[in-house]
Design a protein around this motif. Structure first.
Motif, PDB file in Angstrom:
ATOM      1  N   GLY A  95     -26.932 -30.809  -0.641  1.00 43.76           N
ATOM      2  CA  GLY A  95     -26.613 -32.180  -0.258  1.00 43.76           C
ATOM      3  C   GLY A  95     -27.881 -33.006  -0.272  1.00 43.76           C
ATOM      4  N   MET A  96     -28.233 -33.542   0.869  1.00 42.79           N
ATOM      5  CA  MET A  96     -29.425 -34.399   0.959  1.00 42.79           C
ATOM      6  C   MET A  96     -30.695 -33.570   0.748  1.00 42.79           C
ATOM      7  SD  MET A  96     -30.623 -36.182   4.472  1.00 42.79           S
ATOM      8  CE  MET A  96     -32.148 -37.104   4.632  1.00 42.79           C
ATOM      9  N   ILE A 111     -29.274 -24.362   5.510  1.00 40.40           N
ATOM     10  CA  ILE A 111     -30.699 -24.624   5.371  1.00 40.40           C
ATOM     11  C   ILE A 111     -30.925 -26.114   5.595  1.00 40.40           C
ATOM     12  CG2 ILE A 111     -32.655 -24.574   3.761  1.00 40.40           C
ATOM     13  CD1 ILE A 111     -31.415 -21.776   4.525  1.00 40.40           C
ATOM     14  N   VAL A 112     -31.797 -26.459   6.531  1.00 38.23           N
ATOM     15  CA  VAL A 112     -31.998 -27.866   6.889  1.00 38.23           C
ATOM     16  C   VAL A 112     -33.185 -28.465   6.127  1.00 38.23           C
ATOM     17  CG1 VAL A 112     -32.512 -29.445   8.787  1.00 38.23           C
ATOM     18  CG2 VAL A 112     -31.016 -27.476   9.173  1.00 38.23           C
ATOM     19  N   MET A 139     -23.905 -20.838   1.299  1.00 41.35           N
ATOM     20  CA  MET A 139     -25.045 -21.536   1.897  1.00 41.35           C
ATOM     21  C   MET A 139     -24.971 -23.026   1.589  1.00 41.35           C
ATOM     22  SD  MET A 139     -29.098 -20.961   0.991  1.00 41.35           S
ATOM     23  CE  MET A 139     -29.355 -19.545   2.057  1.00 41.35           C
ATOM     24  N   SER A 140     -25.301 -23.820   2.593  1.00 40.82           N
ATOM     25  CA  SER A 140     -25.493 -25.254   2.376  1.00 40.82           C
ATOM     26  C   SER A 140     -26.976 -25.561   2.527  1.00 40.82           C
ATOM     27  CB  SER A 140     -24.702 -26.052   3.422  1.00 40.82           C
ATOM     28  OG  SER A 140     -25.139 -27.394   3.434  1.00 40.82           O
ATOM     29  N   ILE A 141     -27.522 -26.299   1.592  1.00 38.15           N
ATOM     30  CA  ILE A 141     -28.906 -26.780   1.714  1.00 38.15           C
ATOM     31  C   ILE A 141     -28.807 -28.297   1.794  1.00 38.15           C
ATOM     32  CG2 ILE A 141     -31.201 -26.861   0.665  1.00 38.15           C
ATOM     33  CD1 ILE A 141     -30.555 -24.320  -0.882  1.00 38.15           C
ATOM     34  N   ALA A 142     -29.030 -28.860   2.961  1.00 36.31           N
ATOM     35  CA  ALA A 142     -28.731 -30.284   3.165  1.00 36.31           C
ATOM     36  C   ALA A 142     -29.384 -30.792   4.442  1.00 36.31           C
ATOM     37  CB  ALA A 142     -27.212 -30.478   3.219  1.00 36.31           C
ATOM     38  N   GLY A 143     -29.150 -32.053   4.745  1.00 34.05           N
ATOM     39  CA  GLY A 143     -29.687 -32.638   5.967  1.00 34.05           C
ATOM     40  C   GLY A 143     -28.748 -32.443   7.138  1.00 34.05           C
TER      41      GLY A 143
END
Ligand code: PXL
Length: 244
Positions: free
Chosen positions: A76-77, A34-35, A4-8
């Motif tokens: 990330g962001m 995930i945005v 999973m990526s949690i980022a902008g």
């Protein structure tokens, strides 16, 4: 293996969640995203940011983890201290292993956050994470310590609140790895290019993917450094076929 990526979101897809998904795919793991915020930007110009509410980010995370068994994530962001806190809570709740790209400002100078996030990262997120991947200026912000030499980078890595890879793009290509207090240095030749948008995002995504493929921390970092290096050389890490 699902990660999973949690980022902008960067709609030009060199950085952010879209880039992370491409890197996950290239290395051969299934990526979820995930945005935390939308941005409008391209590699040369940043226009604006539209954050997603904490409650909604929480619902996004729950909706994926309700169905999928995810062990490794990257962040990330995260935009605000509130979102950093929320993500730390989810890491504990779901027992996730997190690689944290401590994004504070964009390479293009865009508004990826309104506040100084270093305190919240140090207090909430890094102590619960398995690795963080700051560049030199992010490492300086996390430690409040100026880095001009390899020795400084090593000292900073000892102050950071979890394992770290301090990337050396602004330190003659000297990457400083600190895993459980053991330091190693990996030097890469600098490539003369102005196309570095998203390199940090893709690096932390690649490490996460290699970890999910059962590589240990050190070899995941080495393979990911290689992956991004090849991507910079070819001007396109998103479609690179990974060395696995
Ligand atoms: O590389 C930092 C970064 C992270 N996340 C998003 C970005 C950027 C840089 O542009 O756009 C969404």
């Amino acid at each position: 293996m699902i990660v999973m990526s949690i980022a902008g979101v960067d709609p030009s897809a060199g950085a952010g969640v879209f880039a992370d998904l491409k890197t996950f795919q290239a290395i051969g793991v299934y990526g979820t995203g995930i945005v935390t915020a939308l941005t409008s930007q391209n590699p040369y110009k940043f226009f604006s940011t539209q954050p997603v509410s904490g409650d909604y980010i929480s619902e996004e995370i729950d909706s994926v983890l309700d169905a999928y068994d995810v062990k490794y994530i990257k962040t990330g962001m995260l935009y605000s201290p509130e979102i950093i806190k929320l993500v730390s809570k989810k890491i504990r709740e779901y027992d996730l292993k997190a690689v944290v790209d401590p994004v504070m400002v964009a390479t293009s100078g865009g508004d990826l956050t309104r506040e100084d996030l270093a305190d919240a990262l140090n207090k909430y997120l890094l102590p619960k994470s398995i690795l963080t991947t700051p560049n030199i200026s992010e490492a300086e912000k996390l430690t409040d310590f100026k880095i001009s030499t390899k020795e400084d980078a090593i000292k900073a890595s000892e102050m950071i609140k979890c394992n770290s890879l301090i990337t050396g793009g602004h330190l003659d290509g000297i990457n400083t790895i600190n895993i459980d207090g053991e330091i190693s240095i990996v030097k890469q030749e600098l490539i003369d290019t102005d196309n570095l948008h998203g390199t940090g995002c893709n690096l932390s995504a690649a490490i996460t993917a290699y970890l999910a493929k059962n590589n240990d921390m050190n070899s995941s970092i080495l393979k990911a450094l290689d992956y991004v290096y090849e991507g910079i050389k070819n001007g396109n890490y998103g479609t690179l076929i990974a060395k696995i």
